[in-house]
Design a protein around this motif. Structure first.
Motif, PDB file in Angstrom:
ATOM      1  N   PHE A  29       0.867  -1.118   0.160  1.00 51.46           N
ATOM      2  CA  PHE A  29      -0.028  -0.012  -0.203  1.00 51.46           C
ATOM      3  C   PHE A  29       0.753   1.202  -0.200  1.00 51.46           C
ATOM      4  O   PHE A  29       0.327   2.215  -0.243  1.00 51.46           O
ATOM      5  CB  PHE A  29      -1.024  -0.130   1.287  1.00 51.46           C
ATOM      6  N   SER A  30       2.149   1.203   0.426  1.00 48.17           N
ATOM      7  CA  SER A  30       2.731   2.481   0.440  1.00 48.17           C
ATOM      8  C   SER A  30       4.290   1.914   0.354  1.00 48.17           C
ATOM      9  O   SER A  30       4.659   0.951   0.915  1.00 48.17           O
ATOM     10  CB  SER A  30       2.612   3.401   1.762  1.00 48.17           C
ATOM     11  N   ARG A  31       5.162   2.880  -0.015  1.00 50.29           N
ATOM     12  CA  ARG A  31       6.700   2.483   0.210  1.00 50.29           C
ATOM     13  C   ARG A  31       7.040   2.503   1.443  1.00 50.29           C
ATOM     14  O   ARG A  31       8.065   1.508   1.869  1.00 50.29           O
ATOM     15  CB  ARG A  31       7.493   3.733  -0.636  1.00 50.29           C
ATOM     16  N   TRP A  32       6.688   3.263   2.476  1.00 47.01           N
ATOM     17  CA  TRP A  32       7.200   3.124   3.647  1.00 47.01           C
ATOM     18  C   TRP A  32       6.052   2.672   4.692  1.00 47.01           C
ATOM     19  O   TRP A  32       5.145   3.403   4.524  1.00 47.01           O
ATOM     20  CB  TRP A  32       7.830   4.457   4.338  1.00 47.01           C
ATOM     21  N   VAL A  33       5.997   1.937   5.610  1.00 44.22           N
ATOM     22  CA  VAL A  33       5.035   1.359   6.467  1.00 44.22           C
ATOM     23  C   VAL A  33       5.257   1.959   7.749  1.00 44.22           C
ATOM     24  O   VAL A  33       6.287   1.822   8.507  1.00 44.22           O
ATOM     25  CB  VAL A  33       5.098  -0.089   6.730  1.00 44.22           C
ATOM     26  N   ALA A  34       4.068   2.638   8.004  1.00 43.06           N
ATOM     27  CA  ALA A  34       3.971   3.585   9.391  1.00 43.06           C
ATOM     28  C   ALA A  34       4.405   2.605  10.640  1.00 43.06           C
ATOM     29  O   ALA A  34       3.653   1.288  10.619  1.00 43.06           O
ATOM     30  CB  ALA A  34       2.780   4.132   9.496  1.00 43.06           C
ATOM     31  N   GLU A  35       5.122   2.848  11.506  1.00 43.58           N
ATOM     32  CA  GLU A  35       5.286   1.865  12.512  1.00 43.58           C
ATOM     33  C   GLU A  35       4.305   1.556  13.530  1.00 43.58           C
ATOM     34  O   GLU A  35       4.164   0.251  13.948  1.00 43.58           O
ATOM     35  CB  GLU A  35       6.511   2.559  13.493  1.00 43.58           C
ATOM     36  N   GLY A  36       3.268   2.622  13.463  1.00 35.97           N
ATOM     37  CA  GLY A  36       2.283   2.285  14.131  1.00 35.97           C
ATOM     38  C   GLY A  36       1.113   1.064  13.625  1.00 35.97           C
ATOM     39  O   GLY A  36       0.409   0.485  14.245  1.00 35.97           O
ATOM     40  N   LYS A  37       1.451   0.891  12.586  1.00 38.80           N
ATOM     41  CA  LYS A  37       0.788  -0.205  11.656  1.00 38.80           C
ATOM     42  C   LYS A  37       1.160  -1.642  11.744  1.00 38.80           C
ATOM     43  O   LYS A  37       0.328  -2.642  11.457  1.00 38.80           O
ATOM     44  CB  LYS A  37       0.432   0.190  10.060  1.00 38.80           C
ATOM     45  N   LEU A  38       2.415  -1.509  12.195  1.00 37.62           N
ATOM     46  CA  LEU A  38       3.107  -3.071  12.252  1.00 37.62           C
ATOM     47  C   LEU A  38       2.550  -3.901  13.147  1.00 37.62           C
ATOM     48  O   LEU A  38       2.407  -5.378  12.834  1.00 37.62           O
ATOM     49  CB  LEU A  38       4.525  -2.731  12.445  1.00 37.62           C
ATOM     50  N   PRO A  39       1.991  -3.572  14.480  1.00 34.14           N
ATOM     51  CA  PRO A  39       1.249  -4.723  14.974  1.00 34.14           C
ATOM     52  C   PRO A  39       0.100  -5.384  14.378  1.00 34.14           C
ATOM     53  O   PRO A  39       0.007  -6.513  14.561  1.00 34.14           O
ATOM     54  CB  PRO A  39       1.050  -3.738  16.487  1.00 34.14           C
ATOM     55  N   GLU A  40      -0.470  -4.516  13.720  1.00 38.28           N
ATOM     56  CA  GLU A  40      -1.770  -4.925  12.963  1.00 38.28           C
ATOM     57  C   GLU A  40      -1.321  -6.034  11.786  1.00 38.28           C
ATOM     58  O   GLU A  40      -1.889  -7.034  11.564  1.00 38.28           O
ATOM     59  CB  GLU A  40      -2.594  -3.984  12.480  1.00 38.28           C
ATOM     60  N   PHE A  41      -0.281  -5.570  11.154  1.00 27.61           N
ATOM     61  CA  PHE A  41       0.078  -6.268   9.714  1.00 27.61           C
ATOM     62  C   PHE A  41       0.963  -7.604  10.238  1.00 27.61           C
ATOM     63  O   PHE A  41       0.867  -8.663   9.587  1.00 27.61           O
ATOM     64  CB  PHE A  41       1.275  -5.550   9.256  1.00 27.61           C
TER      65      PHE A  41
END
Length: 301
Positions: A29-41
């Motif tokens: 979805f994006s070049r850089w993944v926001a740190e806050g999204k990583l628990p979900e992913f």
């Protein structure tokens, strides 16, 4: 050159791969993944994410950048690690050896299994990946095509071609494919560009290459990048490799690409072995390949 991560695989833990897989998902979805999204992913809690990010960043598997937010992305080494992990889980390979070839768009390594195999990582998109990003692109999801998507599609196209062509056409035997990586039989012989053919070998080898091009067309594919660097010459004949750019014979440009392939391969023989390569009507030869006129193809060489 992308570093070989095979030696570090034993140090990685299952949760590290959860994190890498989460980044892989987010990078769709994006070049850089926001740190806050990583628990979900990743399915990991925030504390574990932080710990795994530190482990993976120290090993060069992920990169961090602070933009409007702190973002992370896989490196090619991280993507390699995911593919290797999958191959190991499938029992496709049990070890990685030294490099067999390194190029702009692929790296090839010897791998251990029940017999000698080769592991090819596709690197399409790597150059663009290393370029400085424009910040306006970080959130342009609709336009975003990640480098690993480009490399994975190349691997999928090549593996599809190999599965279709083998064994009727002399191509590397396909074994397995995951993400941007392919496992195939290791080729015997030497690259045509370095073969140093004797006078009596020139026409027979050209004949064999043309036969394989005709066979591939018969099975539904045009190589579309034929050259002296994509043919191995061995004791049992020739092997045509590197098929990620192959197109089906019903492709709009198939006729043009086949003609170019014929010109490239015949031109190589005429340049390197001018005294022993016959004059060839390249347009008529391409027509003969398309029309499956085997005797005419053989007659040209």
């Amino acid at each position: 050159m992308v570093r070989n991560v095979a030696g570090e695989m034993a140090e990685l833990e299952p949760e590290d791969f959860h994190l890498l897989s989460g980044l892989e998902h987010g990078m769709r979805f994006s070049r850089w993944v926001a740190e806050g999204k990583l628990p979900e992913f990743s399915g990991l809690d925030s504390e574990n994410v932080d710990y795994r990010l530190d482990r993976c960043e120290r090993r060069g598997l992920v990169e961090r950048k602070t933009i409007q937010y702190t973002g992370y992305r896989l490196t090619f080494e991280g993507y390699d690690a995911l593919a290797l992990h999958t191959f190991a889980e499938r029992d496709t390979i049990d070890g990685v050896g030294g490099p067999l070839g390194v190029g702009k768009e692929s790296d090839v390594y010897e791998v251990r299994s029940f017999q000698p195999l080769a592991l090819k990582y596709h690197r399409e998109g790597y150059t663009n990946f290393r370029e400085v990003d424009k910040e306006r692109d970080y959130t342009s999801e609709k336009q975003h095509i990640s480098w690993f998507y480009t490399a994975r599609k190349a691997a999928e196209r090549e593996y599809e071609a190999l599965e279709t062509l083998y064994p009727d056409v002399r191509v590397p035997r396909p074994v397995d494919q995951n993400r941007h990586a392919i496992v195939m039989a290791k080729m015997d012989g030497v690259e045509l560009s370095r073969a140093g053919l004797t006078d009596g070998q020139v026409v027979p080898v050209l004949d064999l290459v043309l036969d394989e091009m005709a066979g591939a067309y018969r099975e539904g594919f045009v190589h579309a990048d034929m050259s002296e660097y994509n043919v191995f010459v061995g004791s049992e004949g020739v092997t045509v490799f590197d098929w990620p750019q192959a197109v089906p014979t019903d492709h709009a440009n198939a006729e043009e690409l086949l003609a170019r392939d014929v010109t490239n391969i015949v031109g190589y023989f005429q340049r390197k072995y001018p005294q022993h390569t016959p004059e060839v009507d390249e347009a008529a030869l391409a027509d003969a390949i398309r029309e499956d006129d085997f005797e005419t193809v053989r007659a040209f060489a």
